[in-house]
Design a protein around this motif. Structure first.
Motif, PDB file in Angstrom:
ATOM      1  N   LEU A   1       0.833  -1.184   0.000  1.00 19.10           N
ATOM      2  CA  LEU A   1       0.000   0.000   0.000  1.00 19.10           C
ATOM      3  C   LEU A   1       0.876   1.245   0.000  1.00 19.10           C
ATOM      4  O   LEU A   1       2.071   1.180   0.304  1.00 19.10           O
ATOM      5  N   SER A   2       0.290   2.372  -0.347  1.00 16.63           N
ATOM      6  CA  SER A   2       1.036   3.619  -0.419  1.00 16.63           C
ATOM      7  C   SER A   2       0.523   4.618   0.609  1.00 16.63           C
ATOM      8  O   SER A   2      -0.570   4.449   1.167  1.00 16.63           O
ATOM      9  N   TYR A   3       1.315   5.657   0.837  1.00 18.37           N
ATOM     10  CA  TYR A   3       0.917   6.750   1.708  1.00 18.37           C
ATOM     11  C   TYR A   3       1.105   8.055   0.935  1.00 18.37           C
ATOM     12  O   TYR A   3       2.210   8.368   0.480  1.00 18.37           O
ATOM     13  N   PRO A   4       0.029   8.848   0.756  1.00 18.84           N
ATOM     14  CA  PRO A   4       0.141  10.071  -0.035  1.00 18.84           C
ATOM     15  C   PRO A   4       0.753  11.213   0.771  1.00 18.84           C
ATOM     16  O   PRO A   4       0.762  11.189   2.003  1.00 18.84           O
ATOM     17  N   ILE A   5       1.226  12.201   0.104  1.00 20.18           N
ATOM     18  CA  ILE A   5       1.818  13.365   0.767  1.00 20.18           C
ATOM     19  C   ILE A   5       0.795  14.009   1.703  1.00 20.18           C
ATOM     20  O   ILE A   5      -0.319  14.321   1.297  1.00 20.18           O
ATOM     21  N   GLY A   6       1.186  14.186   2.959  1.00 20.30           N
ATOM     22  CA  GLY A   6       0.298  14.799   3.935  1.00 20.30           C
ATOM     23  C   GLY A   6      -0.854  13.932   4.384  1.00 20.30           C
ATOM     24  O   GLY A   6      -1.676  14.349   5.205  1.00 20.30           O
ATOM     25  N   GLY A   7      -0.957  12.722   3.837  1.00 20.63           N
ATOM     26  CA  GLY A   7      -2.042  11.827   4.235  1.00 20.63           C
ATOM     27  C   GLY A   7      -3.406  12.253   3.728  1.00 20.63           C
ATOM     28  O   GLY A   7      -4.430  11.981   4.373  1.00 20.63           O
ATOM     29  N   VAL A   8      -3.458  12.915   2.581  1.00 20.44           N
ATOM     30  CA  VAL A   8      -4.716  13.400   2.030  1.00 20.44           C
ATOM     31  C   VAL A   8      -4.978  12.725   0.681  1.00 20.44           C
ATOM     32  O   VAL A   8      -4.094  12.739  -0.186  1.00 20.44           O
ATOM     33  N   PRO A   9      -6.154  12.119   0.468  1.00 18.97           N
ATOM     34  CA  PRO A   9      -7.294  12.052   1.391  1.00 18.97           C
ATOM     35  C   PRO A   9      -7.044  11.085   2.535  1.00 18.97           C
ATOM     36  O   PRO A   9      -6.176  10.217   2.448  1.00 18.97           O
ATOM     37  N   THR A  10      -7.827  11.236   3.595  1.00 19.15           N
ATOM     38  CA  THR A  10      -7.614  10.463   4.811  1.00 19.15           C
ATOM     39  C   THR A  10      -8.768   9.497   5.052  1.00 19.15           C
ATOM     40  O   THR A  10      -9.929   9.871   4.914  1.00 19.15           O
TER      41      THR A  10
ATOM     42  N   VAL B   1      -6.841  -9.242   7.985  1.00 17.65           N
ATOM     43  CA  VAL B   1      -6.169  -8.148   8.669  1.00 17.65           C
ATOM     44  C   VAL B   1      -6.251  -6.942   7.752  1.00 17.65           C
ATOM     45  O   VAL B   1      -5.654  -6.936   6.674  1.00 17.65           O
ATOM     46  N   GLY B   2      -7.053  -5.950   8.154  1.00 17.08           N
ATOM     47  CA  GLY B   2      -7.174  -4.735   7.365  1.00 17.08           C
ATOM     48  C   GLY B   2      -6.068  -3.754   7.750  1.00 17.08           C
ATOM     49  O   GLY B   2      -5.819  -3.523   8.931  1.00 17.08           O
ATOM     50  N   ILE B   3      -5.404  -3.189   6.765  1.00 11.79           N
ATOM     51  CA  ILE B   3      -4.282  -2.272   7.009  1.00 11.79           C
ATOM     52  C   ILE B   3      -4.533  -0.983   6.240  1.00 11.79           C
ATOM     53  O   ILE B   3      -4.828  -1.013   5.048  1.00 11.79           O
ATOM     54  N   SER B   4      -4.408   0.142   6.924  1.00 16.07           N
ATOM     55  CA  SER B   4      -4.557   1.439   6.268  1.00 16.07           C
ATOM     56  C   SER B   4      -3.349   2.304   6.604  1.00 16.07           C
ATOM     57  O   SER B   4      -2.804   2.231   7.709  1.00 16.07           O
ATOM     58  N   SER B   5      -2.939   3.118   5.647  1.00 18.49           N
ATOM     59  CA  SER B   5      -1.801   4.016   5.892  1.00 18.49           C
ATOM     60  C   SER B   5      -2.253   5.373   6.424  1.00 18.49           C
ATOM     61  O   SER B   5      -1.426   6.189   6.818  1.00 18.49           O
ATOM     62  N   THR B   6      -3.570   5.641   6.407  1.00 18.45           N
ATOM     63  CA  THR B   6      -4.094   6.906   6.925  1.00 18.45           C
ATOM     64  C   THR B   6      -5.269   6.652   7.841  1.00 18.45           C
ATOM     65  O   THR B   6      -5.948   5.626   7.731  1.00 18.45           O
TER      66      THR B   6
END
Length: 580
Positions: free
Chosen positions: A165-174, A295-300
């Motif tokens: 999974l990826s993480y966007p700049i600033g965590g937006v959208p969240t 197992v659900g995983i979220s970056s934000t």
């Protein structure tokens, strides 16, 4: 009142500094420890009842779980009980009456010496049956003699061992899993949205991933915390991730209990990855046959502070999901009511707007079939997110007597109501009933009266009828006009053994003319004697379908339908409103 209201200066200044610095200092942590339950739990000498709310993203169930473990470790003989009710800081279900009754019983037993039976562990399951009056969830209370800390440990192997999974700049959208104060409401809204569109606001595309088990071969109820060992890699050398235990249905819907997550923050991750054991949230989670544990995983996550720079993660499973079950039996309904905070309205409106704007329209497909009845991917989700019927498909041919079989709450009545488009059956005089439904032509009244043996009772007022007579009148209404398809919900309800035997032959004779009969029932022995074919449902899903003889041959030798049914679903019965 100042910026911290009535809080003492030491707490106000500590909170201010921790908020500005992004984390508490060592001195502030010591202040917190000085008033923590950890300091006094080991010294408790009085009988202790711990009560904790499931709908609480501020103080989740794991807090009471750990407290119970500490108390029992220090004093194993101390009387200890626990209640996991359905309320909490996030709203949920108001069970104050049920809780007050249990608190009083606890004091009466341990202070007044009354001989009262009190379960060691009680919990409320809100994924139970549905009220046919207002389509709300009917919470059910379960009780047993085993605390969650002593639950039976099991492991679900993972069929999806690696994900990314990826993480966007600033965590937006969240992503939005739960927010203190509206967590339960936002979780319900998210489940509704997931059921409708396959999209969950807690798991945004690209920013989330799942480590999934194979489809379950038997239903289960998970109670308490779970854990999984994983290897985490990150392109930035650190990670902020949010883990939870979820259930994914075959249709793609995601159930994340109360939106509770376990936040994980790692620094200095080597290129080869960091091996970590993740303690997943303590939950009460139901899974049906065909569902997948994941197992659900979220970056934000909207409820937490997030990094500023973008990065990419990979997650590899080093173990299966270790979960636990606790033996318990259903008690009386807790008499609770659902309480949603005002913010729920906004959440649901946004969810519905998303469905209308973003959900792709499905093309209608013409179905060519010679079957008298064909159900294709039938589903029903109530307004609170409960899925009563899930992806149900079966065919009914001419000349069959088909039994729609399942325990109370399995979805039989909901299926028939959708199939027929009916809400309430008529209770009026048969001739008036015939006219009220707009039918013309021959109503075959005399033939219907002879079949149902209403006799002279036909000229009496309905309010004087016994329950059995009312049931026969309703069946006579359904038979009027001798339709090709006769659909009956619990047709033998209220009938005595002789009347049941007569009705059995009536239905067989009706089908022998080339007409078709569909009945729903929980009387397995009666279904076996009456029906040529059977549709077996459990938790809204199709479990088995086919000719009665073939179904019985697929089980053990000389097995009855009841034995086959119990072998198939075990003790995972869906409890109805009447507690049966």
């Amino acid at each position: 009142m100042g910026e911290c209201g009535s809080f003492a200066d030491i707490w106000c200044s500590s909170y201010r500094e921790a908020a500005l610095n992004g984390q508490p200092s060592a001195a502030q942590i010591e202040i917190l420890k000085s008033v923590s339950p950890i300091q006094y739990l080991k010294n408790l000498q009085a009988p202790t009842l711990i009560s904790q709310g499931q709908a609480d993203s501020l103080f989740p169930l794991v807090e009471s779980y750990r407290s119970a473990a500490a108390i029992k470790s220090a004093n194993p003989k101390l009387p200890l009980a626990m209640i996991w009710h359905a309320g909490g800081h996030d709203g949920g279900v108001d069970e104050s009456k049920f809780l007050n009754q249990n608190y009083l019983k606890w004091f009466n037993r341990h202070l007044l010496g009354e001989k009262l039976e009190i379960p060691t562990f009680q919990y409320t399951n809100i994924n139970g049956s549905i009220s046919l009056q207002d389509s709300t969830v009917i919470p059910k209370v379960f009780g047993g003699e085993v605390l969650p800390i002593d639950g039976v440990k099991q492991v679900a192997p993972l069929a999806t061992p690696v994900t990314a999974l990826s993480y966007p700049i600033g965590g937006v959208p969240t992503a939005i899993s739960a927010l203190p104060g509206i967590g339960a409401a936002s979780s319900i809204a998210g489940r509704v949205l997931s059921n409708l569109s396959g999209f969950s606001p807690a798991f945004l595309p690209g920013q989330s991933a799942f480590l999934e088990s194979a489809p379950l071969e038997k239903p289960l109820t998970i109670i308490g915390p779970s854990k999984v060992k994983v290897r985490i890699t990150s392109t930035s050398g650190d990670a902020t991730l949010f883990f939870s235990l979820v259930v994914k249905s075959a249709s793609g819907a995601i159930n994340q209990p109360n939106g509770i997550v376990s936040p994980v923050k790692l620094r200095n991750i080597p290129k080869s990855g960091a091996d970590v054991e993740i303690e997943l949230p303590a939950v009460i989670l139901n899974a049906a046959i065909g569902d997948q544990l994941a197992v659900g995983i979220s970056s934000t996550d909207q409820g937490y502070d997030l990094p500023k720079d973008s990065r990419f993660y990979s997650i590899s499973a080093l173990s299966g999901i270790e979960y636990q079950t606790v033996p318990a039996k259903a008690e009386n309904t807790s008499g609770s009511s659902i309480i949603w905070p005002a913010a729920t309205l906004l959440t649901l409106i946004l969810a519905l707007l998303f469905v209308r704007i973003r959900r792709p329209k499905r093309d209608l497909v013409a179905i060519e079939s010679d079957s008298l009845v064909e159900v294709v991917k039938l589903g029903k989700v109530y307004k609170d997110g409960y899925r009563a019927v899930d992806d149900l498909s079966f065919k009914v041919e001419r000349g069959q007597v088909v039994g729609l079989l399942g325990p109370n709450g399995a979805g039989k009545t909901t299926t028939l109501r959708m199939l027929m488009g009916l809400i309430f059956p008529g209770r009026e005089n048969l001739n008036l009933y015939w006219k009220s439904i707009g039918r013309t032509g021959e109503n075959h009244l005399e033939e219907v009266v002879a079949i149902t043996k209403l006799g002279t009772a036909l000229d009496k007022k309905v309010r004087s009828y016994s329950q059995g007579m009312r049931q026969r009148l309703a069946i006579a209404q359904a038979m009027m006009g001798m339709p090709d398809l006769l659909v009956l919900d619990e047709p033998t309800n209220g009938l005595d053994p002789q009347q049941i035997a007569e009705m059995r032959q009536v239905l067989r004779n009706y089908a022998s003319t080339g007409r078709t009969v569909i009945i729903s029932s929980h009387l397995l022995a009666e279904v076996q004697q009456t029906c040529t074919d059977v549709v077996l449902m459990h938790r809204g899903k199709l479990i088995a379908f086919g000719p009665m003889k073939k179904i019985l041959k697929s089980g053990k030798k000389s097995q009855s339908l009841e034995e086959f049914f119990l072998d198939l679903i075990g003790d995972d019965l869906v409890i109805g409103k009447d507690g049966k």
